[in-house]
Design an enzyme around this catalytic site. Sequence first.
Site, PDB file in Angstrom:
ATOM      1  N   GLY A  69       0.817  -1.204   0.000  1.00  0.00           N
ATOM      2  CA  GLY A  69       0.000   0.000   0.000  1.00  0.00           C
ATOM      3  C   GLY A  69       0.851   1.254   0.000  1.00  0.00           C
ATOM      4  O   GLY A  69       1.768   1.391   0.809  1.00  0.00           O
ATOM      5  N   ALA A  70       0.550   2.168  -0.929  1.00  0.00           N
ATOM      6  CA  ALA A  70       1.307   3.421  -1.032  1.00  0.00           C
ATOM      7  C   ALA A  70       0.365   4.614  -1.017  1.00  0.00           C
ATOM      8  O   ALA A  70       0.523   5.555  -1.794  1.00  0.00           O
ATOM      9  CB  ALA A  70       2.162   3.427  -2.297  1.00  0.00           C
ATOM     10  N   ASN A 129      -3.364  16.110  -1.254  1.00  0.00           N
ATOM     11  CA  ASN A 129      -3.350  16.922  -0.034  1.00  0.00           C
ATOM     12  C   ASN A 129      -2.753  16.184   1.158  1.00  0.00           C
ATOM     13  O   ASN A 129      -2.598  16.768   2.226  1.00  0.00           O
ATOM     14  CB  ASN A 129      -4.769  17.411   0.300  1.00  0.00           C
ATOM     15  CG  ASN A 129      -5.680  16.287   0.757  1.00  0.00           C
ATOM     16  OD1 ASN A 129      -5.448  15.128   0.419  1.00  0.00           O
ATOM     17  ND2 ASN A 129      -6.710  16.625   1.497  1.00  0.00           N
ATOM     18  N   ARG A 130      -2.415  14.901   1.001  1.00  0.00           N
ATOM     19  CA  ARG A 130      -1.857  14.161   2.130  1.00  0.00           C
ATOM     20  C   ARG A 130      -0.858  13.090   1.717  1.00  0.00           C
ATOM     21  O   ARG A 130      -0.175  12.541   2.573  1.00  0.00           O
ATOM     22  CB  ARG A 130      -2.986  13.510   2.938  1.00  0.00           C
ATOM     23  CG  ARG A 130      -3.761  12.471   2.156  1.00  0.00           C
ATOM     24  CD  ARG A 130      -5.063  12.096   2.837  1.00  0.00           C
ATOM     25  NE  ARG A 130      -5.819  11.172   2.025  1.00  0.00           N
ATOM     26  CZ  ARG A 130      -6.544  11.529   0.970  1.00  0.00           C
ATOM     27  NH1 ARG A 130      -6.608  12.798   0.605  1.00  0.00           N
ATOM     28  NH2 ARG A 130      -7.218  10.638   0.282  1.00  0.00           N
ATOM     29  N   LYS A 144       1.047   4.540  -8.231  1.00  0.00           N
ATOM     30  CA  LYS A 144       1.486   5.001  -6.913  1.00  0.00           C
ATOM     31  C   LYS A 144       2.804   4.334  -6.510  1.00  0.00           C
ATOM     32  O   LYS A 144       3.713   4.986  -5.995  1.00  0.00           O
ATOM     33  CB  LYS A 144       0.410   4.703  -5.861  1.00  0.00           C
ATOM     34  CG  LYS A 144      -0.768   5.649  -5.887  1.00  0.00           C
ATOM     35  CD  LYS A 144      -1.701   5.392  -4.711  1.00  0.00           C
ATOM     36  CE  LYS A 144      -2.842   6.415  -4.692  1.00  0.00           C
ATOM     37  NZ  LYS A 144      -3.732   6.206  -3.540  1.00  0.00           N
ATOM     38  N   ASP A 201      -6.171  -0.097   2.468  1.00  0.00           N
ATOM     39  CA  ASP A 201      -7.405   0.650   2.664  1.00  0.00           C
ATOM     40  C   ASP A 201      -8.653  -0.222   2.554  1.00  0.00           C
ATOM     41  O   ASP A 201      -9.753   0.306   2.495  1.00  0.00           O
ATOM     42  CB  ASP A 201      -7.498   1.790   1.640  1.00  0.00           C
ATOM     43  CG  ASP A 201      -7.526   1.272   0.203  1.00  0.00           C
ATOM     44  OD1 ASP A 201      -7.280   0.065   0.001  1.00  0.00           O
ATOM     45  OD2 ASP A 201      -7.792   2.061  -0.718  1.00  0.00           O
ATOM     46  N   ASN A 202      -8.498  -1.549   2.498  1.00  0.00           N
ATOM     47  CA  ASN A 202      -9.699  -2.381   2.381  1.00  0.00           C
ATOM     48  C   ASN A 202      -9.527  -3.685   3.149  1.00  0.00           C
ATOM     49  O   ASN A 202      -8.411  -4.188   3.320  1.00  0.00           O
ATOM     50  CB  ASN A 202     -10.058  -2.655   0.911  1.00  0.00           C
ATOM     51  CG  ASN A 202      -9.061  -3.559   0.221  1.00  0.00           C
ATOM     52  OD1 ASN A 202      -9.171  -4.777   0.276  1.00  0.00           O
ATOM     53  ND2 ASN A 202      -8.056  -2.966  -0.421  1.00  0.00           N
ATOM     54  N   CYS A 222     -16.417   6.266  -7.955  1.00  0.00           N
ATOM     55  CA  CYS A 222     -17.146   6.163  -9.224  1.00  0.00           C
ATOM     56  C   CYS A 222     -18.628   5.917  -8.983  1.00  0.00           C
ATOM     57  O   CYS A 222     -19.476   6.351  -9.775  1.00  0.00           O
ATOM     58  CB  CYS A 222     -16.548   5.079 -10.101  1.00  0.00           C
ATOM     59  SG  CYS A 222     -16.571   3.437  -9.386  1.00  0.00           S
TER      60      CYS A 222
END
Length: 615
Positions: A27-28, A61-62, A75, A120-121, A176
């Site tokens: 994860g990036a 932004n992060r 990524k 993230d999942n 989406c």
Amino acid sequence: MSRDDAMKIALGSDYNAIQSARVLMVGAGGIGCELLKNLVLTGFGEIHLVDLDTIDLSNLNRQFLFGHEHIKQSKALVAKETASKFNSNVNLVAYHANIKDPQFTVQWFKSFDLVFNALDNLDARRYVNKMCLIADVPLVESGTTGFNGQAQLIVKGRTECYDCNPKPVVKSFPVCTIRTTPSQPIHCIVWAKSYLFNQLFGIGEDESPDLDNTKNAENADEIANLKREMSELKRVKDAFGSPEFVKVVFEKVFETDINRLLSMEDAWKYRRKPVTLSYDDLKTSVNRQNIDIRAVLSKDMVNWTIEENVLVFEDSVNRLSKRLQLLQKVTDKSESFPMLSFDKDDEDTLDFVAAAANLRSKVFGIDLKSKFEIKEMAGNIIPAIATTNAIIAGVCVLEAFKVLQKNFEKAKMVFLSRQPGRIFSTESLQPPVPTCAVCSIARCSIQVDVSKMTLGKFLDEILMTKLGYSAEISIVTSKLLYDIEFDDNLNRTLKGLGVGEGSFISVIDEDDSGDLTPRVNLEFLVYEKSFNSDDIFYSLESIPQIPRQPPKNDNIDDKQSDLEAPLVSSGSGTTHKRKAEELELGDGIKKARVDPSTAYMDIIDLDDDETIDID
């Protein structure tokens, strides 16, 4: 003094272990960017990075390893390129791939000293957790939500794994869905609050400096699409302050954009098509009904009619436009362009979001909501906080030091929260839960000629003869291959059943006829191998020890019986053979239990870090 000298002084004898460490980071995104920076600057010798995602404007932004010029690029590859400049002594290897791809085998996982999850999942987290347990590699799991975060060390046989405690039943909806195919009121609320409002009165997602596509030839189409959207948005904003502004906005988002969606014919083969809204027709209806805006706004507990929503939309856009124009007049030109932000307690912004969300709901045939209901739902959005990601990424590295020192006793479960006087809290790591279906099972490896070994021989020669199972078992991969009521596959080869290199075959003991409890699940890791002899089709690494399940707690079973979903129900109470297509399973699990206290919590993903919780 060089950076290496400073790190040697700070880390002492651990520095050599860090320099020689080979670690994997999955994860990036928000946490991943901060974590990769920390690992590189600390001097971890070899870092492998896996991420399937591409960079979106909303990430910037992060996720500070990325810039505008990287939009739509990988990524993982961009993170490697940026982070490698921090420390040239670190060997970075990046994969733009899914961690579940077959190239990432158990043997590959075994090659690492430590794995970091920055995902993230739920599905990917569970997969990496399982692979690390099989490979016997320590895993540092982490996550953040708003100002809250946590980090957890998982070590096979020593600590709880990620699946030891039940997770909420989660519904996830990607961006989406919110922008293209909404199906629930909350989708429309998020669209109105997080996209339309920001585009008109704040900094829109697509409002950015011109993108340089000379270095990104592969992204030319995506860049062109972004520029086209920005051009359309600029045309709308050019009308700002004019009497036509409301009409221009309305026709773009409820007519032009909807017609564009309707042109995507494949998207509407199996779902209801949206309908466009005509501003002129609805305004005529509003005028004919002589609706009083003050009376409408006073009815915040009832659903407004479509005409009332149009009137509130028009009124709120005018109010917000006047506020923004006033800000522009009093703001020095040398300062940044003024903007408005949504606040659920700001009537102007709330009226806009309520009306825009309901109009979009009308377009997609979704139930409308009252202003009061929309206020509750819109107020539950939890933003992604860059500082939270940075703090948790730092905690992950501190836990990694304990792994390299083999000092597992000092490792803690670390929680970050926004509490007065104490932002950190810790808990001692707990031992594995005996009933966990992931870490408290038996495992073994098997070399097998999958083109010759039939499922029947696997059952008779290995499970029943060598391991002493009865016929009261189930054999599953991602689907059911065999149980006592379903024996259609016994003459088929393992290869014909989809079993190959790196596959997992789970055996579930269902024989509870005697005094002893059934055995825990057994999971085989398959390695393909051809044997010279026509009579030998397999080789077991060793005969696994398969302990018995702990005795059941009848009270707990009774309490959760209404939440236990059977694999197959005939509807008639009769025993019958089940068709293979009815028996698709996930992760070889026959029954799913959920925690009653969290069974009905919805979480909507806005992007890789933002969520909305709805109780």
